[in-house]
Design a protein around this motif. Structure first.
Motif, PDB file in Angstrom:
ATOM      1  N   SER A   1       0.709  -1.112   0.364  1.00 41.99           N
ATOM      2  CA  SER A   1      -0.335  -0.112  -0.353  1.00 41.99           C
ATOM      3  C   SER A   1       0.870   0.905   0.169  1.00 41.99           C
ATOM      4  O   SER A   1       0.063   1.998   0.427  1.00 41.99           O
ATOM      5  CB  SER A   1      -1.073   0.188   1.321  1.00 41.99           C
ATOM      6  OG  SER A   1      -0.048  -0.448   2.447  1.00 41.99           O
TER       7      SER A   1
ATOM      8  N   ALA B   1       7.658  -3.723   4.961  1.00 41.01           N
ATOM      9  CA  ALA B   1       5.899  -4.177   4.717  1.00 41.01           C
ATOM     10  C   ALA B   1       4.379  -3.954   5.506  1.00 41.01           C
ATOM     11  O   ALA B   1       3.954  -3.907   5.013  1.00 41.01           O
ATOM     12  CB  ALA B   1       6.245  -5.720   4.441  1.00 41.01           C
ATOM     13  N   GLY B   2       4.847  -4.344   6.930  1.00 42.33           N
ATOM     14  CA  GLY B   2       3.256  -4.079   7.356  1.00 42.33           C
ATOM     15  C   GLY B   2       3.123  -3.690   8.560  1.00 42.33           C
ATOM     16  O   GLY B   2       2.377  -2.951   9.106  1.00 42.33           O
ATOM     17  N   LYS B   3       4.377  -2.172   8.141  1.00 42.65           N
ATOM     18  CA  LYS B   3       4.403  -1.220   9.267  1.00 42.65           C
ATOM     19  C   LYS B   3       3.788   0.152   8.210  1.00 42.65           C
ATOM     20  O   LYS B   3       4.950   1.368   9.037  1.00 42.65           O
ATOM     21  CB  LYS B   3       5.674  -1.244  10.186  1.00 42.65           C
ATOM     22  CG  LYS B   3       5.646  -2.484  10.713  1.00 42.65           C
ATOM     23  CD  LYS B   3       7.162  -2.508  11.982  1.00 42.65           C
ATOM     24  CE  LYS B   3       7.058  -3.670  12.287  1.00 42.65           C
ATOM     25  NZ  LYS B   3       6.703  -5.130  11.835  1.00 42.65           N
ATOM     26  N   GLU B   4       3.685   0.380   7.473  1.00 41.45           N
ATOM     27  CA  GLU B   4       3.595   1.634   6.815  1.00 41.45           C
ATOM     28  C   GLU B   4       2.460   2.604   7.917  1.00 41.45           C
ATOM     29  O   GLU B   4       1.328   1.650   8.174  1.00 41.45           O
ATOM     30  CB  GLU B   4       2.816   2.010   5.548  1.00 41.45           C
ATOM     31  CG  GLU B   4       3.827   0.941   4.380  1.00 41.45           C
ATOM     32  CD  GLU B   4       2.798  -0.401   4.395  1.00 41.45           C
ATOM     33  OE1 GLU B   4       1.680  -0.686   4.614  1.00 41.45           O
ATOM     34  OE2 GLU B   4       3.259  -1.584   3.492  1.00 41.45           O
TER      35      GLU B   4
ATOM     36  N   GLU C   1      -5.208   0.769  14.581  1.00 38.55           N
ATOM     37  CA  GLU C   1      -4.050  -0.347  14.393  1.00 38.55           C
ATOM     38  C   GLU C   1      -5.182  -1.264  13.818  1.00 38.55           C
ATOM     39  O   GLU C   1      -4.892  -2.707  13.357  1.00 38.55           O
ATOM     40  CB  GLU C   1      -3.221  -0.755  15.203  1.00 38.55           C
ATOM     41  CG  GLU C   1      -2.721  -2.226  14.659  1.00 38.55           C
ATOM     42  CD  GLU C   1      -1.140  -1.181  13.736  1.00 38.55           C
ATOM     43  OE1 GLU C   1      -1.194  -0.522  13.809  1.00 38.55           O
ATOM     44  OE2 GLU C   1      -0.807  -1.987  12.576  1.00 38.55           O
TER      45      GLU C   1
ATOM     46  N   ARG D   1      -6.212  -2.272  10.309  1.00 41.39           N
ATOM     47  CA  ARG D   1      -4.854  -2.469   8.965  1.00 41.39           C
ATOM     48  C   ARG D   1      -5.431  -3.752   8.499  1.00 41.39           C
ATOM     49  O   ARG D   1      -5.222  -3.323   6.875  1.00 41.39           O
ATOM     50  CB  ARG D   1      -3.630  -2.730   9.344  1.00 41.39           C
ATOM     51  CG  ARG D   1      -2.671  -2.542   8.860  1.00 41.39           C
ATOM     52  CD  ARG D   1      -1.480  -3.046   9.163  1.00 41.39           C
ATOM     53  NE  ARG D   1      -1.030  -1.741   9.404  1.00 41.39           N
ATOM     54  CZ  ARG D   1      -0.315  -0.493   9.420  1.00 41.39           C
ATOM     55  NH1 ARG D   1       0.295  -0.714   8.899  1.00 41.39           N
ATOM     56  NH2 ARG D   1       0.085   0.224  10.877  1.00 41.39           N
ATOM     57  N   GLN D   2      -6.174  -5.015   8.877  1.00 41.74           N
ATOM     58  CA  GLN D   2      -5.941  -5.966   8.371  1.00 41.74           C
ATOM     59  C   GLN D   2      -7.553  -5.509   7.398  1.00 41.74           C
ATOM     60  O   GLN D   2      -6.886  -6.405   6.224  1.00 41.74           O
ATOM     61  CB  GLN D   2      -6.673  -7.212   8.456  1.00 41.74           C
ATOM     62  CG  GLN D   2      -5.129  -8.003  10.038  1.00 41.74           C
ATOM     63  CD  GLN D   2      -4.367  -8.244   9.370  1.00 41.74           C
ATOM     64  OE1 GLN D   2      -4.842  -9.138   8.241  1.00 41.74           O
ATOM     65  NE2 GLN D   2      -3.443  -8.123   9.303  1.00 41.74           N
TER      66      GLN D   2
ATOM     67  N   LEU E   1      -5.560  -3.870   4.404  1.00 43.04           N
ATOM     68  CA  LEU E   1      -5.180  -4.555   3.281  1.00 43.04           C
ATOM     69  C   LEU E   1      -5.656  -5.404   2.621  1.00 43.04           C
ATOM     70  O   LEU E   1      -6.188  -5.495   1.016  1.00 43.04           O
ATOM     71  CB  LEU E   1      -4.110  -5.498   4.293  1.00 43.04           C
ATOM     72  CG  LEU E   1      -3.042  -5.823   3.770  1.00 43.04           C
ATOM     73  CD1 LEU E   1      -2.215  -4.793   2.953  1.00 43.04           C
ATOM     74  CD2 LEU E   1      -2.026  -6.791   4.343  1.00 43.04           C
TER      75      LEU E   1
ATOM     76  N   ARG F   1      -6.836  -5.620  -1.711  1.00 41.69           N
ATOM     77  CA  ARG F   1      -6.791  -6.558  -2.295  1.00 41.69           C
ATOM     78  C   ARG F   1      -7.481  -7.020  -3.158  1.00 41.69           C
ATOM     79  O   ARG F   1      -7.083  -7.056  -4.699  1.00 41.69           O
ATOM     80  CB  ARG F   1      -6.367  -7.682  -1.165  1.00 41.69           C
ATOM     81  CG  ARG F   1      -5.223  -8.696  -1.796  1.00 41.69           C
ATOM     82  CD  ARG F   1      -5.150  -9.819  -0.535  1.00 41.69           C
ATOM     83  NE  ARG F   1      -3.863  -9.237  -0.072  1.00 41.69           N
ATOM     84  CZ  ARG F   1      -3.186  -9.946   1.549  1.00 41.69           C
ATOM     85  NH1 ARG F   1      -4.355 -11.239   1.547  1.00 41.69           N
ATOM     86  NH2 ARG F   1      -2.665  -9.475   2.385  1.00 41.69           N
TER      87      ARG F   1
END
Lengths: 185, 91
Positions: free
Chosen positions: A2, A13-16, A24, A27-28, A31, A35
């Motif tokens: 992203s 990768a997971g921490k933008e 938080e 976030r999933q 994502l 996708r």
């Protein structure tokens, strides 16, 4: 994934950093949404989607042309004489018959146009995906193949000339679409 | 992160903010940025039509970019391995 476009991947990768207003936990979900959006976009740009859209457009164009041309295809003095001899059928039945005939003509013409556009668009998309270039060679080759397939019942020479003619036609259209337009300001 | 019962920690030990780790992190970001910029400039010059007809990427261009990035990564990886073996053999 992203990351902003054109910016190098500065964050792991997971921490933008999250955009303002999201926590938080989101976030999933974000994502997943991203996708799904990517898959939808890939689907829209795929060759199959382009072929389906070409079929729809071809059918619509064929039906429209048949609709317009059905208005001056119907006057036949012999049929009128026959009907006057037999005895007039009611206006409603006549009108229904006319509309049914128009519908059949639209369906037939739409199918024919759709075959042309599907062949051309599908072949052009496949050739472009293979060559990985976007220039006029795709249109020429796809036109040749489509013309050849459409004229397959007229023997090899007929298919050759049909292919050459259709490829010239599609090259002309493509050149027109890629012409240099004058600068607007 | 409690320092109860310990004296002041020396600055270049292996804590989370030691200068070595910061240096290593800076190097890694610079490396990644350099690779990214090279990919962008080389794949742009090879794949994207110089005449901008449309704002969207065409099918051929997007396929070309996919292939270009994949090849770049593959080549980068192989060169890295080669350099590593050469470095190991030399030193």
């Amino acid at each position: 994934m992203s990351a902003l476009p054109l910016v190098p991947p500065l964050f792991p990768a997971g921490k933008e950093p999250l955009p303002p207003g999201f926590t938080e936990d989101d976030r999933q979900v974000m994502l997943q949404n991203k996708r799904m959006q990517n898959y939808m976009q890939m689907g829209m740009e795929s060759c199959i989607a382009k072929t389906v859209m070409a079929a729809g457009m071809g059918f619509g164009m064929g039906a429209f042309i048949s609709l317009m041309s059905s208005s001056f295809a119907y006057e036949d003095p012999l049929i009128r004489q026959q009907q006057q001899a037999i005895g007039a059928i009611s206006t409603t039945a006549k009108a229904k018959e006319i509309f049914a005939e128009m519908g059949r003509g639209m369906w037939r013409s739409g199918k024919g146009f759709a075959k042309v556009t599907v062949l051309f668009a599908g072949t052009e998309c496949v050739i472009e995906s293979y060559r990985a270039r976007n220039d006029i060679g795709n249109a020429i080759a796809a036109g040749f193949i489509a013309g050849g397939v459409l004229a397959r019942n007229t023997g090899p020479r007929g298919a050759l000339w049909g292919g050459l003619g259709f490829s010239a036609f599609s090259a002309a259209i493509d050149l027109f679409l890629r012409r240099e337009t004058p600068e607007e300001d | 992160m409690s320092f109860l019962g310990r004296g002041p920690v020396a600055p270049s030990s292996a804590g989370p903010l030691s200068s070595e780790r910061v240096e290593a992190a800076i190097q890694e970001v610079e490396l990644v940025t350099d690779v990214f910029n090279r990919i962008v400039s080389s794949c742009h010059s090879k794949c994207i039509n110089q005449r901008y007809l449309d704002g969207e990427l065409s099918k051929g261009e997007s396929v070309c970019i996919d292939r270009c990035v994949a090849k770049f990564f593959e080549a980068n990886k192989r060169m890295g391995e080669k350099l590593q073996t050469m470095g190991a053999a030399a030193g």
